[in-house]
Design an enzyme around this catalytic site. Structure first.
Site, PDB file in Angstrom:
ATOM      1  N   ASP A  44      47.969  29.936  45.833  1.00  0.00           N
ATOM      2  CA  ASP A  44      47.809  30.011  44.383  1.00  0.00           C
ATOM      3  C   ASP A  44      47.541  31.458  43.963  1.00  0.00           C
ATOM      4  O   ASP A  44      46.534  32.051  44.366  1.00  0.00           O
ATOM      5  CB  ASP A  44      46.633  29.132  43.933  1.00  0.00           C
ATOM      6  N   TYR A  49      46.117  38.214  38.687  1.00  0.00           N
ATOM      7  CA  TYR A  49      45.371  38.580  39.901  1.00  0.00           C
ATOM      8  C   TYR A  49      45.906  39.874  40.534  1.00  0.00           C
ATOM      9  O   TYR A  49      45.295  40.409  41.450  1.00  0.00           O
ATOM     10  CB  TYR A  49      45.425  37.456  40.957  1.00  0.00           C
ATOM     11  N   LYS A  74      51.274  32.188  37.813  1.00  0.00           N
ATOM     12  CA  LYS A  74      50.979  31.881  36.407  1.00  0.00           C
ATOM     13  C   LYS A  74      51.400  33.032  35.519  1.00  0.00           C
ATOM     14  O   LYS A  74      51.304  34.206  35.925  1.00  0.00           O
ATOM     15  CB  LYS A  74      49.476  31.630  36.228  1.00  0.00           C
ATOM     16  N   HIS A 106      48.747  30.004  31.975  1.00  0.00           N
ATOM     17  CA  HIS A 106      47.434  30.186  32.603  1.00  0.00           C
ATOM     18  C   HIS A 106      46.288  29.590  31.757  1.00  0.00           C
ATOM     19  O   HIS A 106      45.426  28.885  32.284  1.00  0.00           O
ATOM     20  CB  HIS A 106      47.214  31.679  32.846  1.00  0.00           C
TER      21      HIS A 106
HETATM   22  N1  LIG Z   1      43.737  28.561  36.645  1.00  0.00           N
HETATM   23  C1  LIG Z   1      42.617  29.193  36.415  1.00  0.00           C
HETATM   24  O1  LIG Z   1      42.267  29.516  35.282  1.00  0.00           O
HETATM   25  C2  LIG Z   1      41.735  29.524  37.573  1.00  0.00           C
HETATM   26  C3  LIG Z   1      40.420  29.973  37.353  1.00  0.00           C
HETATM   27  C4  LIG Z   1      39.627  30.253  38.460  1.00  0.00           C
HETATM   28  C5  LIG Z   1      40.114  30.072  39.748  1.00  0.00           C
HETATM   29  N2  LIG Z   1      41.409  29.661  39.944  1.00  0.00           N
HETATM   30  C6  LIG Z   1      41.970  29.468  41.304  1.00  0.00           C
HETATM   31  O2  LIG Z   1      41.037  28.719  42.086  1.00  0.00           O
HETATM   32  C7  LIG Z   1      40.741  29.461  43.268  1.00  0.00           C
HETATM   33  C8  LIG Z   1      39.353  29.154  43.790  1.00  0.00           C
HETATM   34  O3  LIG Z   1      38.381  29.395  42.805  1.00  0.00           O
HETATM   35  P1  LIG Z   1      37.139  30.368  43.041  1.00  0.00           P
HETATM   36  O4  LIG Z   1      37.525  31.462  43.932  1.00  0.00           O
HETATM   37  O5  LIG Z   1      36.613  30.679  41.688  1.00  0.00           O
HETATM   38  O6  LIG Z   1      36.018  29.435  43.692  1.00  0.00           O
HETATM   39  P2  LIG Z   1      35.835  28.462  44.959  1.00  0.00           P
HETATM   40  O7  LIG Z   1      37.043  28.399  45.796  1.00  0.00           O
HETATM   41  O8  LIG Z   1      35.254  27.227  44.382  1.00  0.00           O
HETATM   42  O9  LIG Z   1      34.657  29.196  45.745  1.00  0.00           O
HETATM   43  C9  LIG Z   1      34.832  30.428  46.351  1.00  0.00           C
HETATM   44  C10 LIG Z   1      33.454  30.913  46.808  1.00  0.00           C
HETATM   45  O10 LIG Z   1      32.958  30.052  47.822  1.00  0.00           O
HETATM   46  C11 LIG Z   1      32.728  30.807  49.021  1.00  0.00           C
HETATM   47  N3  LIG Z   1      33.182  29.984  50.158  1.00  0.00           N
HETATM   48  C12 LIG Z   1      34.435  29.494  50.364  1.00  0.00           C
HETATM   49  N4  LIG Z   1      34.473  28.761  51.497  1.00  0.00           N
HETATM   50  C13 LIG Z   1      33.238  28.800  52.028  1.00  0.00           C
HETATM   51  C14 LIG Z   1      32.666  28.249  53.206  1.00  0.00           C
HETATM   52  N5  LIG Z   1      33.392  27.484  54.018  1.00  0.00           N
HETATM   53  N6  LIG Z   1      31.347  28.493  53.450  1.00  0.00           N
HETATM   54  C15 LIG Z   1      30.612  29.252  52.605  1.00  0.00           C
HETATM   55  N7  LIG Z   1      31.102  29.807  51.476  1.00  0.00           N
HETATM   56  C16 LIG Z   1      32.403  29.593  51.189  1.00  0.00           C
HETATM   57  C17 LIG Z   1      33.566  32.056  48.884  1.00  0.00           C
HETATM   58  O11 LIG Z   1      32.963  33.097  49.601  1.00  0.00           O
HETATM   59  P3  LIG Z   1      33.791  34.285  50.304  1.00  0.00           P
HETATM   60  O12 LIG Z   1      34.969  34.604  49.425  1.00  0.00           O
HETATM   61  O13 LIG Z   1      32.785  35.382  50.382  1.00  0.00           O
HETATM   62  O14 LIG Z   1      34.226  33.787  51.657  1.00  0.00           O
HETATM   63  C18 LIG Z   1      33.503  32.311  47.382  1.00  0.00           C
HETATM   64  O15 LIG Z   1      32.289  32.946  47.024  1.00  0.00           O
HETATM   65  C19 LIG Z   1      40.924  30.916  42.831  1.00  0.00           C
HETATM   66  O16 LIG Z   1      41.010  31.794  43.925  1.00  0.00           O
HETATM   67  C20 LIG Z   1      42.192  30.797  42.020  1.00  0.00           C
HETATM   68  O17 LIG Z   1      43.317  30.720  42.884  1.00  0.00           O
HETATM   69  C21 LIG Z   1      42.211  29.374  38.873  1.00  0.00           C
END
Ligand SMILES: NC(=O)c1ccc[n+]([C@@H]2O[C@H](COP(=O)([O-])OP(=O)(O)OC[C@H]3O[C@@H](n4cnc5c(N)ncnc54)[C@H](OP(=O)(O)O)[C@@H]3O)[C@@H](O)[C@H]2O)c1
Length: 272
Positions: A44, A49, A74, A106
């Site tokens: 994704d 980004y 997006k 988006h």
């Molecule tokens: N469409 C939209 O508007 C939108 C908005 C936000 C996000 N997104 C998409 O959703 C994806 C994920 O969202 P997100 O990055 O906000 O949050 P997330 O995936 O819910 O959480 C990521 C966080 O959790 C930590 N983490 C991940 N796996 C872990 C594990 N096994 N143990 C401990 N900590 C862990 C990561 O740390 P580290 O990175 O330090 O490992 C990071 O701080 C984004 O990358 C993007 O592709 C889309």
């Protein structure tokens, strides 16, 4: 548990996607390469980004068959109208160096009122063969109703914030009724849900990590998940979620963590 979701045209979207928001352009090829080696087959990304180039480079370097990998990207957040949509598609395809499987609006930004036009532009780009699947992100029922009003096929996917503290069930139910697949962004609550004591308790019981238990809950609800992680160990850990199951009681315990609006980690899309 099926590891893919089939969209109306018959294409299959891998349920486990690797999130790349906030992965710096210079780190992207390596992190996405790690994810592909760990078994993720869905990446994704977004114009916003600034890392589509690294995604494409990792896909090429992986040696995997392109059609076995699903790339979601997006539109720029302010893209509007046919010309801007077409320019954005060109920029994405150019940066990736390959086609995009799914292209999303988006954010609807309903106060600007332009998303219905942008949706029509995406439909035209798809009809012209420039895009395979098209979809939306951060749409609520009001915006979905508006774009469905033309009687055309629904978006393949609505990518929305969802995690145990913000289950987002009203939007998910509406999508299910309309045959729109749901992809959960910030599935770990941007990391915040990992510290929840109930998650820790279920994780101990299941003999899995908190992240694995949360991702498994999403998958059993039927959603696509897009966790982001930075270390090879976490990237691999988050992919190991297809060889165990939560029972009904464990699912219910996690369902009960929903805090409604108060549980959001991101903005309410209708206020943008
Ligand atoms: N469409 C939209 O508007 C939108 C908005 C936000 C996000 N997104 C998409 O959703 C994806 C994920 O969202 P997100 O990055 O906000 O949050 P997330 O995936 O819910 O959480 C990521 C966080 O959790 C930590 N983490 C991940 N796996 C872990 C594990 N096994 N143990 C401990 N900590 C862990 C990561 O740390 P580290 O990175 O330090 O490992 C990071 O701080 C984004 O990358 C993007 O592709 C889309």
């Amino acid at each position: 548990m099926e590891s893919t979701v089939t969209v109306p045209g018959g294409r299959r979207i891998p349920r486990l996607g690797f999130g790349t928001y906030q992965i710096a352009p210079r780190d992207t090829e390596q992190r996405v390469g790690e994810a592909l080696r760990a078994g993720y087959r869905h990446i994704d990304t977004a114009r916003y980004y600034r890392n589509e180039k690294g995604v494409g480079a990792a896909v090429r370097a992986s040696g995997l068959v392109r059609d076995d990998i699903w790339i979601t990207s997006k539109l720029p957040i302010d893209a509007d109208g046919a010309d801007e949509v077409n320019r954005a598609v060109d920029a994405t395809v150019d940066a990736l160096g390959t086609h995009v499987d799914l292209y999303l609006i988006h954010w609807p930004r309903p106060r600007h009122g332009r998303y219905p036009r942008t949706w029509q532009a995406l439909r035209s780009a798809q009809a012209a063969g420039r895009l395979r699947e098209i979809g939306v992100s951060n749409f609520h029922q009001a915006q979905l109703d508006r774009i469905l009003a033309d009687g055309g096929p629904p978006p393949a996917v609505n990518q929305i914030e969802a995690h145990p503290h913000f289950a987002n069930n009203a939007v998910r139910r509406f999508c299910a009724e309309r045959g729109i697949a749901v992809a959960a962004w910030s599935p770990l609550g941007a990391g915040s849900v990992l510290r929840d004591p109930t998650i820790a308790a279920v994780a101990r019981e299941a003999g899995r990590s908190p992240a694995q238990v949360i991702l498994r809950w999403h998958l059993q609800r039927g959603d696509i998940v897009l966790p982001k992680a930075s270390t090879p160990q976490r990237i691999r850990q988050n992919a190991a979620v297809f060889d165990f199951a939560l029972d009904a009681r464990q699912m219910t315990r996690i369902d009960q963590l929903d805090r409604g609006e108060a549980g959001r980690t991101g903005p309410n899309p209708e206020r943008l």
